[in-house]
Design an enzyme around this catalytic site. Structure first.
Site, PDB file in Angstrom:
ATOM      1  N   HIS A  56       0.846  -1.197   0.000  1.00 49.93           N
ATOM      2  CA  HIS A  56       0.000   0.000   0.000  1.00 49.93           C
ATOM      3  C   HIS A  56       0.880   1.246   0.000  1.00 49.93           C
ATOM      4  CE1 HIS A  56      -3.847  -1.972   1.869  1.00 49.93           C
ATOM      5  NE2 HIS A  56      -3.357  -2.671   0.853  1.00 49.93           N
ATOM      6  N   GLU A  58       0.936   3.803   1.919  1.00 51.73           N
ATOM      7  CA  GLU A  58       1.459   4.154   3.238  1.00 51.73           C
ATOM      8  C   GLU A  58       2.659   3.301   3.610  1.00 51.73           C
ATOM      9  OE1 GLU A  58      -3.136   4.296   3.782  1.00 51.73           O
ATOM     10  OE2 GLU A  58      -1.684   3.321   2.464  1.00 51.73           O
ATOM     11  N   CYS A  86      -5.966   1.883   6.004  1.00 50.68           N
ATOM     12  CA  CYS A  86      -6.629   0.645   6.394  1.00 50.68           C
ATOM     13  C   CYS A  86      -6.053   0.179   7.733  1.00 50.68           C
ATOM     14  CB  CYS A  86      -6.433  -0.432   5.323  1.00 50.68           C
ATOM     15  SG  CYS A  86      -4.741  -1.081   5.242  1.00 50.68           S
ATOM     16  N   CYS A  89      -2.203  -0.614   7.527  1.00 45.97           N
ATOM     17  CA  CYS A  89      -1.360   0.584   7.462  1.00 45.97           C
ATOM     18  C   CYS A  89      -1.406   1.368   8.764  1.00 45.97           C
ATOM     19  CB  CYS A  89      -1.781   1.454   6.281  1.00 45.97           C
ATOM     20  SG  CYS A  89      -1.458   0.658   4.686  1.00 45.97           S
TER      21      CYS A  89
END
Length: 149
Positions: A56, A58, A86, A89
């Site tokens: 992701h 992040e 999410c 993260c």
């Protein structure tokens, strides 16, 4: 004199990263990490390209910023991300001890707020910065994806 390095300024940089993800066929989420008004990490989703569910924006940004700083803690740093983090993260951001998270659009289903994921007690979270722009990019991505299938 007005500070040009506002949350909106840095969120626009994160949106540029999200656009790059979009162009690569990735879910368009972008992130930048800033310390002292200086971007030290830029990232976007790479889950498809890397075939890695953890890639992701992040997570990529945390790794880049940690490498830049030479340490695992991101104290005095701010993450700007186009979509609310999410649970995965948010957990990584907890351990990084990041000082501030600024997100664009909410993720009403899978976001850390809905899932009640705890952040580090010293982390400040601010939402809704350029939320419409971030939401529109995500909607456009999924509409185009549906039309291709």
């Amino acid at each position: 004199m007005e500070n040009v390095f506002s949350d909106t300024y840095f969120m626009k940089k994160a949106l540029q990263e999200a656009e790059m993800a979009f162009e690569k066929g990735e879910i368009p989420v972008g992130a930048v990490i800033v310390i002292d008004n200086r971007i030290i990490a830029r990232a976007h989703n790479l889950t498809e390209l890397l075939n890695d569910v953890t890639a992701h924006a992040e997570m990529q940004a945390i790794t880049a910023a940690s490498n830049f700083l030479g340490g695992k803690y991101l104290q005095n740093c701010t993450l700007y991300v186009t979509l609310e983090p999410c649970q995965m993260c948010a957990g990584a951001l907890y351990w990084s001890q990041i000082s501030k998270i600024v997100y664009g659009a909410r993720d009403e289903e899978r976001g850390c707020i809905q899932l009640k994921t705890k952040l580090h007690p010293k982390t400040i979270m601010v939402g809704g910065i350029l939320a419409d722009e971030a939401s529109q990019l995500l909607k456009r991505f999924f509409i185009e994806k549906r039309n291709l299938n």
